[in-house]
Design a protein around this motif. Sequence first.
Motif, PDB file in Angstrom:
ATOM      1  N   TYR A  17       0.752  -1.315   0.155  1.00  0.00           N
ATOM      2  CA  TYR A  17       0.014   0.050  -0.001  1.00  0.00           C
ATOM      3  C   TYR A  17       0.960   1.297   0.050  1.00  0.00           C
ATOM      4  O   TYR A  17       1.637   1.484   0.886  1.00  0.00           O
ATOM      5  N   PRO A  18       1.040   1.916  -1.311  1.00  0.00           N
ATOM      6  CA  PRO A  18       1.798   3.152  -1.083  1.00  0.00           C
ATOM      7  C   PRO A  18       0.855   4.320  -0.684  1.00  0.00           C
ATOM      8  O   PRO A  18      -0.165   4.475  -1.061  1.00  0.00           O
ATOM      9  N   LEU A  19       1.255   5.078   0.541  1.00  0.00           N
ATOM     10  CA  LEU A  19       0.438   6.090   1.013  1.00  0.00           C
ATOM     11  C   LEU A  19       0.472   7.317   0.443  1.00  0.00           C
ATOM     12  O   LEU A  19       1.373   8.145   0.753  1.00  0.00           O
ATOM     13  N   GLN A  20      -0.092   7.790  -0.575  1.00  0.00           N
ATOM     14  CA  GLN A  20       0.020   9.000  -1.477  1.00  0.00           C
ATOM     15  C   GLN A  20      -1.250   9.450  -2.006  1.00  0.00           C
ATOM     16  O   GLN A  20      -1.859   8.240  -2.323  1.00  0.00           O
ATOM     17  N   THR A  21      -1.329  10.547  -2.346  1.00  0.00           N
ATOM     18  CA  THR A  21      -2.380  10.794  -3.333  1.00  0.00           C
ATOM     19  C   THR A  21      -2.133  10.991  -4.463  1.00  0.00           C
ATOM     20  O   THR A  21      -1.005  11.648  -4.894  1.00  0.00           O
ATOM     21  N   GLU A  25      -9.816  19.875  -8.802  1.00  0.00           N
ATOM     22  CA  GLU A  25      -8.951  18.964  -9.557  1.00  0.00           C
ATOM     23  C   GLU A  25      -8.399  18.085  -8.858  1.00  0.00           C
ATOM     24  O   GLU A  25      -8.262  16.598  -8.892  1.00  0.00           O
ATOM     25  N   ALA A  26      -7.702  18.201  -7.737  1.00  0.00           N
ATOM     26  CA  ALA A  26      -6.952  17.582  -6.645  1.00  0.00           C
ATOM     27  C   ALA A  26      -7.694  16.595  -5.832  1.00  0.00           C
ATOM     28  O   ALA A  26      -7.170  16.034  -5.199  1.00  0.00           O
ATOM     29  N   GLN A  27      -9.082  16.949  -5.706  1.00  0.00           N
ATOM     30  CA  GLN A  27      -9.793  16.065  -4.917  1.00  0.00           C
ATOM     31  C   GLN A  27      -9.738  14.631  -5.098  1.00  0.00           C
ATOM     32  O   GLN A  27     -10.018  14.482  -6.325  1.00  0.00           O
ATOM     33  N   THR A  28      -9.449  13.948  -4.085  1.00  0.00           N
ATOM     34  CA  THR A  28      -9.674  12.417  -4.206  1.00  0.00           C
ATOM     35  C   THR A  28     -10.425  11.745  -2.965  1.00  0.00           C
ATOM     36  O   THR A  28     -10.788  12.650  -2.037  1.00  0.00           O
ATOM     37  N   GLY A  29     -10.446  10.492  -3.140  1.00  0.00           N
ATOM     38  CA  GLY A  29     -10.991   9.851  -1.632  1.00  0.00           C
ATOM     39  C   GLY A  29     -12.447   9.268  -1.823  1.00  0.00           C
ATOM     40  O   GLY A  29     -13.105   9.515  -2.801  1.00  0.00           O
ATOM     41  N   PHE A  70      -8.690  12.589   6.708  1.00  0.00           N
ATOM     42  CA  PHE A  70      -8.548  13.815   7.265  1.00  0.00           C
ATOM     43  C   PHE A  70      -7.760  14.775   6.834  1.00  0.00           C
ATOM     44  O   PHE A  70      -7.758  15.859   6.731  1.00  0.00           O
ATOM     45  N   VAL A  71      -6.145  14.078   6.711  1.00  0.00           N
ATOM     46  CA  VAL A  71      -5.101  15.228   6.533  1.00  0.00           C
ATOM     47  C   VAL A  71      -5.164  15.588   5.039  1.00  0.00           C
ATOM     48  O   VAL A  71      -4.389  16.367   4.448  1.00  0.00           O
ATOM     49  N   ASN A  72      -5.677  14.409   3.943  1.00  0.00           N
ATOM     50  CA  ASN A  72      -5.730  14.707   2.757  1.00  0.00           C
ATOM     51  C   ASN A  72      -7.037  15.303   2.017  1.00  0.00           C
ATOM     52  O   ASN A  72      -7.144  16.419   1.795  1.00  0.00           O
ATOM     53  N   ASN A  73      -7.850  14.191   2.006  1.00  0.00           N
ATOM     54  CA  ASN A  73      -9.182  14.661   1.420  1.00  0.00           C
ATOM     55  C   ASN A  73      -9.953  15.836   2.085  1.00  0.00           C
ATOM     56  O   ASN A  73     -10.380  16.798   1.466  1.00  0.00           O
ATOM     57  N   ALA A 132     -15.344  10.196  -0.317  1.00  0.00           N
ATOM     58  CA  ALA A 132     -16.506  11.081  -0.481  1.00  0.00           C
ATOM     59  C   ALA A 132     -16.579  11.544  -1.863  1.00  0.00           C
ATOM     60  O   ALA A 132     -17.675  11.400  -2.322  1.00  0.00           O
ATOM     61  N   LYS A 133     -15.408  11.924  -2.418  1.00  0.00           N
ATOM     62  CA  LYS A 133     -15.523  12.301  -3.906  1.00  0.00           C
ATOM     63  C   LYS A 133     -15.771  11.241  -4.695  1.00  0.00           C
ATOM     64  O   LYS A 133     -16.820  11.362  -5.933  1.00  0.00           O
ATOM     65  N   ARG A 134     -15.526  10.331  -4.530  1.00  0.00           N
ATOM     66  CA  ARG A 134     -16.054   8.992  -5.619  1.00  0.00           C
ATOM     67  C   ARG A 134     -17.305   8.405  -5.097  1.00  0.00           C
ATOM     68  O   ARG A 134     -17.929   7.162  -5.599  1.00  0.00           O
ATOM     69  N   ASN A 135     -18.110   8.913  -4.016  1.00  0.00           N
ATOM     70  CA  ASN A 135     -19.293   8.384  -3.614  1.00  0.00           C
ATOM     71  C   ASN A 135     -19.203   7.186  -3.107  1.00  0.00           C
ATOM     72  O   ASN A 135     -19.976   6.299  -3.525  1.00  0.00           O
ATOM     73  N   ASP A 136     -18.002   6.521  -2.450  1.00  0.00           N
ATOM     74  CA  ASP A 136     -17.802   5.166  -2.092  1.00  0.00           C
ATOM     75  C   ASP A 136     -18.454   4.963  -0.617  1.00  0.00           C
ATOM     76  O   ASP A 136     -17.842   5.202   0.433  1.00  0.00           O
ATOM     77  N   SER A 137     -19.864   4.793  -0.653  1.00  0.00           N
ATOM     78  CA  SER A 137     -20.466   4.618   0.614  1.00  0.00           C
ATOM     79  C   SER A 137     -20.156   3.559   1.181  1.00  0.00           C
ATOM     80  O   SER A 137     -20.226   3.501   2.653  1.00  0.00           O
ATOM     81  N   ILE A 138     -19.608   2.333   0.903  1.00  0.00           N
ATOM     82  CA  ILE A 138     -18.981   1.430   1.684  1.00  0.00           C
ATOM     83  C   ILE A 138     -17.907   1.706   2.743  1.00  0.00           C
ATOM     84  O   ILE A 138     -17.735   1.541   3.708  1.00  0.00           O
ATOM     85  N   THR A 139     -16.915   2.480   1.942  1.00  0.00           N
ATOM     86  CA  THR A 139     -15.746   2.976   2.660  1.00  0.00           C
ATOM     87  C   THR A 139     -16.152   3.956   3.716  1.00  0.00           C
ATOM     88  O   THR A 139     -15.440   3.957   4.880  1.00  0.00           O
ATOM     89  N   ILE A 140     -17.161   4.923   3.488  1.00  0.00           N
ATOM     90  CA  ILE A 140     -17.529   6.072   4.148  1.00  0.00           C
ATOM     91  C   ILE A 140     -18.138   5.285   5.604  1.00  0.00           C
ATOM     92  O   ILE A 140     -17.831   5.746   6.723  1.00  0.00           O
TER      93      ILE A 140
END
Lengths: 253, 253
Positions: free
Chosen positions: A106-110, B209-213, A165-168, B215-223
């Motif tokens: 798991y590479p921890l980066q965005t 443009e930089a937003q990831t994660g 928290f720290v990225n998204n 919430a952004k991809r509406n991944d309700s299982i991970t949330i």
Amino acid sequence: MIQICIIGSGNVAQHLIKAFSKSEKAEIVQVFSRKKESLTHLVDSDKIVTDLSDLKKADLYIISITDDAISEISKQLPFENQLVVHTSGTSSIDFLDSKNRKGVFYPLQTFSKAKPVDFSIIPICLEAENEADYHILETIAKSISNVVFPISSEQRKALHVSAVFVNNFTNHLYQMGQKICEEHNVPFEILKPLIFETAEKIKTLTPVEAQTGPAKRNDSITIEAHLNYLTDENQKNIYKLLTQSIQNNGKTL
Amino acid sequence: MIQICIIGSGNVAQHLIKAFSKSEKAEIVQVFSRKKESLTHLVDSDKIVTDLSDLKKADLYIISITDDAISEISKQLPFENQLVVHTSGTSSIDFLDSKNRKGVFYPLQTFSKAKPVDFSIIPICLEAENEADYHILETIAKSISNVVFPISSEQRKALHVSAVFVNNFTNHLYQMGQKICEEHNVPFEILKPLIFETAEKIKTLTPVEAQTGPAKRNDSITIEAHLNYLTDENQKNIYKLLTQSIQNNGKTL
């Protein structure tokens, strides 16, 4: 050379392909992608397979696809007792089918497709079921990064939530700052040095030591002025909740 | 040389004193501090005054004190028709008494006494009542920084609220990330490269443009998994509100 097959063609897969192609310990023998054309800019066409049954023998199979597909793809692999890892921050090692030796890389980066990354400073979190497999993962991880950690599936959960928290969430606060600036004809550029320094500071200070601002100093006049100034309810709610949290030092009261 | 008196001995005042002492355009003739000893490590003792009535004539007086004291101190100044500015992000230019020519000299950065700063990359936001005064401020600002902007009191309000979002709140999210890591025996160090890259990204991408994660991809299982994983109500509330806000793209629905 450790021979690697990569399964997937997304963001992380593509950055890994680029990193491994420079590594002196890793050799990419094949890449699986449903659509050949999504990888032809990175990999020789004859190394791209679109059918799992065409996968050759390798020392390591890296599954780098969406979380919800990991389990199914790992079941479909047409071999047994090989080292198979995924690259997910959220999925347990046990999402992988037990017919193969399991692990996590798991590479921890965005990662953004648009922006090149320096892999050497990206922490890679490793997990394996036995020492020999861990050693394989460690060898190739250290060939592309200077920061390699053993991290259990349980620890990885904490890491992934923290990363949100720290990225998204942080990036979303940048977006809110930009929006407030633009609404009042202030160039967002002015705020960028502050954003960089905010991150820089935690090289030498803990976040608690680095905390400044009206919430920290209980400056209720400024807090009120800011809340009156904001017109958007969502902005107001985030301002209130984070201000309270700073005042309570991150604890629920 | 533009002769300057600095009124105040806090964080910003001290960083300004250091910056001006290297400037080829500015000369600090006096500094006012209630306690002489708080500045003797930076300024010759005979240049420190503890009584406003001892202030000499200068081209520019910079009031760098807490917001709620600016108005009162500016009234107490024992002269008229001089150029007097404050360094506050929140206070209007009109907090200064009108017996003098007013202005603002606001360096937009987060200052900690413990950490030296490179003033050359700190944006300085200037405001004055007339062009001649603006020119004086611009001359000394440009002698210590490469990034100088004319910013009205109205624009400065937006800038300051935005700064709270991108600095104070962001730093608090770092603190929450650290706490979650520590609670689960994960070194916070692993997250630091992600924090730096999150800031770095906005050099080339917009925050949207930089937003990831998830919430952004509406991944309700991970949330859902993250919300179940968090045990602290405050952490849960912040997670929920910021996730919603990302999903609504920062807008109130």
